[in-house]
Design a protein around this motif. Sequence first.
Motif, PDB file in Angstrom:
ATOM      1  N   PRO A  81      18.200  34.462  21.638  1.00 44.63           N
ATOM      2  CA  PRO A  81      18.973  34.936  20.508  1.00 44.63           C
ATOM      3  C   PRO A  81      17.948  34.651  19.204  1.00 44.63           C
ATOM      4  O   PRO A  81      18.147  35.512  18.328  1.00 44.63           O
ATOM      5  CB  PRO A  81      19.949  33.848  20.282  1.00 44.63           C
ATOM      6  N   GLY A  82      17.054  33.961  19.417  1.00 41.04           N
ATOM      7  CA  GLY A  82      15.914  33.623  18.227  1.00 41.04           C
ATOM      8  C   GLY A  82      15.085  34.903  18.132  1.00 41.04           C
ATOM      9  O   GLY A  82      14.762  35.484  17.133  1.00 41.04           O
ATOM     10  N   ASN A  83      14.659  35.513  19.352  1.00 41.53           N
ATOM     11  CA  ASN A  83      13.733  36.819  19.434  1.00 41.53           C
ATOM     12  C   ASN A  83      14.694  37.897  18.448  1.00 41.53           C
ATOM     13  O   ASN A  83      13.955  38.777  17.915  1.00 41.53           O
ATOM     14  CB  ASN A  83      13.633  37.171  20.650  1.00 41.53           C
TER      15      ASN A  83
ATOM     16  N   PHE B 185       8.013  33.770  14.148  1.00 36.76           N
ATOM     17  CA  PHE B 185       8.778  34.233  15.632  1.00 36.76           C
ATOM     18  C   PHE B 185       8.808  32.797  16.187  1.00 36.76           C
ATOM     19  O   PHE B 185       9.674  32.718  17.077  1.00 36.76           O
ATOM     20  CB  PHE B 185       7.501  34.900  16.080  1.00 36.76           C
ATOM     21  N   ILE B 186       7.820  31.949  15.991  1.00 32.69           N
ATOM     22  CA  ILE B 186       7.927  30.644  16.640  1.00 32.69           C
ATOM     23  C   ILE B 186       9.147  29.912  15.965  1.00 32.69           C
ATOM     24  O   ILE B 186       9.976  29.299  17.101  1.00 32.69           O
ATOM     25  CB  ILE B 186       6.792  29.866  16.390  1.00 32.69           C
ATOM     26  N   THR B 187       9.234  29.785  14.901  1.00 34.64           N
ATOM     27  CA  THR B 187      10.422  29.058  14.278  1.00 34.64           C
ATOM     28  C   THR B 187      11.862  29.285  14.793  1.00 34.64           C
ATOM     29  O   THR B 187      12.902  28.782  14.740  1.00 34.64           O
ATOM     30  CB  THR B 187      10.437  29.082  12.907  1.00 34.64           C
ATOM     31  N   PHE B 188      11.973  30.747  14.924  1.00 33.91           N
ATOM     32  CA  PHE B 188      13.244  31.192  15.531  1.00 33.91           C
ATOM     33  C   PHE B 188      13.102  31.136  17.053  1.00 33.91           C
ATOM     34  O   PHE B 188      14.387  31.095  17.423  1.00 33.91           O
ATOM     35  CB  PHE B 188      13.303  32.995  15.310  1.00 33.91           C
ATOM     36  N   THR B 189      12.110  31.440  17.764  1.00 33.06           N
ATOM     37  CA  THR B 189      12.458  31.365  19.209  1.00 33.06           C
ATOM     38  C   THR B 189      12.372  29.972  19.690  1.00 33.06           C
ATOM     39  O   THR B 189      12.888  29.438  20.994  1.00 33.06           O
ATOM     40  CB  THR B 189      11.245  32.119  19.903  1.00 33.06           C
TER      41      THR B 189
END
Length: 350
Positions: free
Chosen positions: A294-296, A53-57
């Motif tokens: 977009p990360g989420n 969740f953190i590495t994408f957002t």
Amino acid sequence: MTPEFPYRLWCPVPPRIHPRNTELINEARSWLDRFPLVEEEKRDWLARFSAEFITFTIPDGLDEREAFLCRYSAWGFSLDDRADRNLTLAQREFVDFALRLVHTSQAPDSRLLCDDQHALCLADLIRDMRTWAAPPQMRRFHEGLRSWMFGTAWEVGARQLPLPDVDAYLSLHYPAVAAQMEACVEVGLGPEVPASEIYHPLARAVQEAAFTTALIDNDLLSSLRHGDDVGHSLNIVNVLRNEQPSTPQEQAITQSVGLRDRIFKLALDLNQTAQRKFSQDTRNFLDGIIAAVPGNIAWSLNSVRYKIKDICPDLTHEQFLKAATQTGGPSDATTGPPPYRSIAWWWDQS
């Protein structure tokens, strides 16, 4: 074969992921062995779920700060699960617990919750954060946690109440979903954002519009996962249908997608204005806020917990993401504000 989605989310900004994703998952897994927030057999999925969740957002976070946020994310998701497991919890009981938890974030040695594992874990996280975060960042982090707990308390109470209207939902649900993430983006990127800029109405509008987009995205992805079986839950599709009882599910989804597209278009436009107005640190911060949207989406579609990808497991993540999003233009190109007074002021900043 490309799956048929009931909607496609307009997202012209491509998702990215932090380059140390795998190492950060492993570090989060090792940290979970120190704090038994969940049973041992659940620690692998919690480490991956929360770290990604953190590495994408927040794909541009500084390595050590990104690692801290992955640990904090694991703490937060396990706390959410704890609240979800006790659906009969009275609002007054949760408020008492939440206020003690917030105080723990300000005074980690206070032990207002005695040996509660979530309180002990939060105290450890805050002691670590104090060694490197600037005091204004600490303050905003505390404020974000307080807003999150306050919003969650509203959610707990709302389980026993009729669904709110759309206007109330967008404003009351926001703290429980997005308030803490604003502080996490600043903490992850590193530099302290000047108070005169981060609290400027234009900057606030970018932050709130972007994370409201993410809030609606979460609701839409939930409706994709559950179909018509979403019951009385707090979900934009349910809220629209409750406000407009004759609206079919499909139409409510279309209206929700149109609303989120309008809001995200505004966030992108306002950020372009902000890039000409603010300092470099604030510009980077607001770009980081936009990148979380977009990360989420990418994280949700890839999540080991939400299992949305099970709709078509043979597709790669990139193919699945392409099927669920589009870059051609917002589905609703209306430029003015929607009829919701709690968010209409965002459009005044353009």
